[in-house]
Write a protein that holds these residues in place. Structure first.
Motif, PDB file in Angstrom:
ATOM      1  N   ASP A 121       0.925  -1.255   0.145  1.00  0.00           N
ATOM      2  CA  ASP A 121       0.067   0.017   0.034  1.00  0.00           C
ATOM      3  C   ASP A 121       0.864   1.264  -0.064  1.00  0.00           C
ATOM      4  OD1 ASP A 121      -2.355  -1.551   0.136  1.00  0.00           O
ATOM      5  OD2 ASP A 121      -2.381  -1.486   2.336  1.00  0.00           O
ATOM      6  N   CYS A 122       0.575   2.271  -0.800  1.00  0.00           N
ATOM      7  CA  CYS A 122       1.250   3.533  -0.805  1.00  0.00           C
ATOM      8  C   CYS A 122       0.741   4.029   0.672  1.00  0.00           C
ATOM      9  CB  CYS A 122       0.760   4.372  -1.961  1.00  0.00           C
ATOM     10  SG  CYS A 122       1.146   5.975  -2.074  1.00  0.00           S
ATOM     11  N   PHE A 124       0.928   7.321   1.051  1.00  0.00           N
ATOM     12  CA  PHE A 124       0.114   8.666   1.051  1.00  0.00           C
ATOM     13  C   PHE A 124      -1.318   8.527   0.427  1.00  0.00           C
ATOM     14  CE2 PHE A 124       4.956   8.898   0.401  1.00  0.00           C
ATOM     15  CZ  PHE A 124       5.148   9.713   1.442  1.00  0.00           C
ATOM     16  N   CYS A 125      -1.461   7.604  -0.543  1.00  0.00           N
ATOM     17  CA  CYS A 125      -2.765   7.700  -1.201  1.00  0.00           C
ATOM     18  C   CYS A 125      -3.451   6.245  -0.766  1.00  0.00           C
ATOM     19  CB  CYS A 125      -2.910   7.901  -2.765  1.00  0.00           C
ATOM     20  SG  CYS A 125      -2.016   6.534  -3.468  1.00  0.00           S
ATOM     21  N   CYS A 126      -2.712   5.397  -0.207  1.00  0.00           N
ATOM     22  CA  CYS A 126      -3.251   4.111   0.160  1.00  0.00           C
ATOM     23  C   CYS A 126      -3.779   3.046  -1.033  1.00  0.00           C
ATOM     24  CB  CYS A 126      -4.558   4.030   1.045  1.00  0.00           C
ATOM     25  SG  CYS A 126      -4.111   4.945   2.559  1.00  0.00           S
ATOM     26  N   SER A 127      -3.359   3.497  -2.251  1.00  0.00           N
ATOM     27  CA  SER A 127      -3.561   2.513  -3.474  1.00  0.00           C
ATOM     28  C   SER A 127      -2.529   1.515  -3.536  1.00  0.00           C
ATOM     29  CB  SER A 127      -3.394   3.307  -4.665  1.00  0.00           C
ATOM     30  OG  SER A 127      -2.276   3.919  -4.786  1.00  0.00           O
ATOM     31  N   ARG A 135       8.154   4.749  -6.943  1.00  0.00           N
ATOM     32  CA  ARG A 135       7.057   5.724  -6.979  1.00  0.00           C
ATOM     33  C   ARG A 135       5.709   5.135  -7.164  1.00  0.00           C
ATOM     34  NH1 ARG A 135       8.291  11.020  -7.417  1.00  0.00           N
ATOM     35  NH2 ARG A 135      10.444  11.591  -7.995  1.00  0.00           N
ATOM     36  N   CYS A 136       4.740   5.887  -6.539  1.00  0.00           N
ATOM     37  CA  CYS A 136       3.394   5.248  -6.724  1.00  0.00           C
ATOM     38  C   CYS A 136       2.808   5.876  -7.899  1.00  0.00           C
ATOM     39  CB  CYS A 136       2.502   6.097  -5.429  1.00  0.00           C
ATOM     40  SG  CYS A 136       0.801   5.692  -5.600  1.00  0.00           S
ATOM     41  N   GLN A 138      -0.185   6.289  -8.910  1.00  0.00           N
ATOM     42  CA  GLN A 138      -1.609   7.012  -8.507  1.00  0.00           C
ATOM     43  C   GLN A 138      -1.087   8.431  -8.224  1.00  0.00           C
ATOM     44  OE1 GLN A 138      -4.609   5.845  -9.464  1.00  0.00           O
ATOM     45  NE2 GLN A 138      -3.283   3.721  -9.865  1.00  0.00           N
ATOM     46  N   CYS A 139      -0.528   8.709  -7.059  1.00  0.00           N
ATOM     47  CA  CYS A 139      -0.064   9.930  -6.597  1.00  0.00           C
ATOM     48  C   CYS A 139       1.273  10.430  -6.937  1.00  0.00           C
ATOM     49  CB  CYS A 139      -0.426  10.037  -5.065  1.00  0.00           C
ATOM     50  SG  CYS A 139       0.939   9.067  -4.044  1.00  0.00           S
ATOM     51  N   THR A 140       2.079   9.731  -7.493  1.00  0.00           N
ATOM     52  CA  THR A 140       3.553   9.971  -7.805  1.00  0.00           C
ATOM     53  C   THR A 140       4.304  10.097  -6.819  1.00  0.00           C
ATOM     54  OG1 THR A 140       3.345  12.254  -8.425  1.00  0.00           O
ATOM     55  CG2 THR A 140       2.773  10.719 -10.208  1.00  0.00           C
ATOM     56  N   SER A 141       4.146  10.039  -5.605  1.00  0.00           N
ATOM     57  CA  SER A 141       5.080  10.185  -4.372  1.00  0.00           C
ATOM     58  C   SER A 141       5.969   9.323  -4.520  1.00  0.00           C
ATOM     59  CB  SER A 141       4.066   9.855  -3.261  1.00  0.00           C
ATOM     60  OG  SER A 141       3.013  10.643  -2.905  1.00  0.00           O
TER      61      SER A 141
END
Length: 146
Positions: A121-122, A124-127, A135-136, A138-141
């Motif tokens: 799970d990310c 930051f965005c929990c995806s 990097r995620c 979804q949120c590019t974190s």
């Protein structure tokens, strides 16, 4: 061809099937005896000394018989619904016994282990993201430790 047949005949599944058929035949005889010799007499007694094995309808007009055996010896056509009732009870007993056997075997089997996770799970965005990702999507974190 003989070699192929020998390999086919001694495969594990073939031998398991043969053993199952033999055991099943013997089990069937036990259940038939249980039904006709143990279960049905008390049921018949409770229903007024009724013998299910001698419940039948004669299809030959003008003739009546006391038992199925007498009708068969005379060559009369009969509908033996009492024997059918006994066979249905046999089936129910076999089906229940097989159900209980399979239930116990399934209980004893070890549950398969779940596969190891291939996502995380990310924070930051929990995806859900693949484990090796840095990097995620979804949120590019940027993910720490990747």
């Amino acid at each position: 061809m003989l070699k192929e047949f020998r390999e086919f005949a001694v495969k594990g599944n073939m031998l398991d099937l043969a053993v199952g058929v033999i055991i099943g035949g013997a089990f069937g005889k036990i259940v038939t005896s249980l039904t006709s010799d143990i279960i049905m007499p008390p049921i018949g007694l409770l229903l007024g000394k009724m013998d299910f094995s001698n419940l039948f309808v004669t299809l030959t007009p003008g003739k009546s018989f006391e038992t199925v055996k007498q009708a068969k010896d005379a060559g009369a056509a009969t509908l033996n619904y009492g024997l059918f009732i006994n066979t249905c009870i046999d089936f129910l007993i076999v089906a229940f016994a097989v159900f209980m056997l399979v239930k116990q075997i399934n209980r004893l089997r070890k549950a398969p282990e779940p596969p190891p996770p291939n996502t995380k799970d990310c924070p930051f965005c929990c995806s859900k993201i693949p484990l090796p990702a840095s990097r995620c999507p979804q949120c590019t974190s940027e993910l720490a430790g990747a």
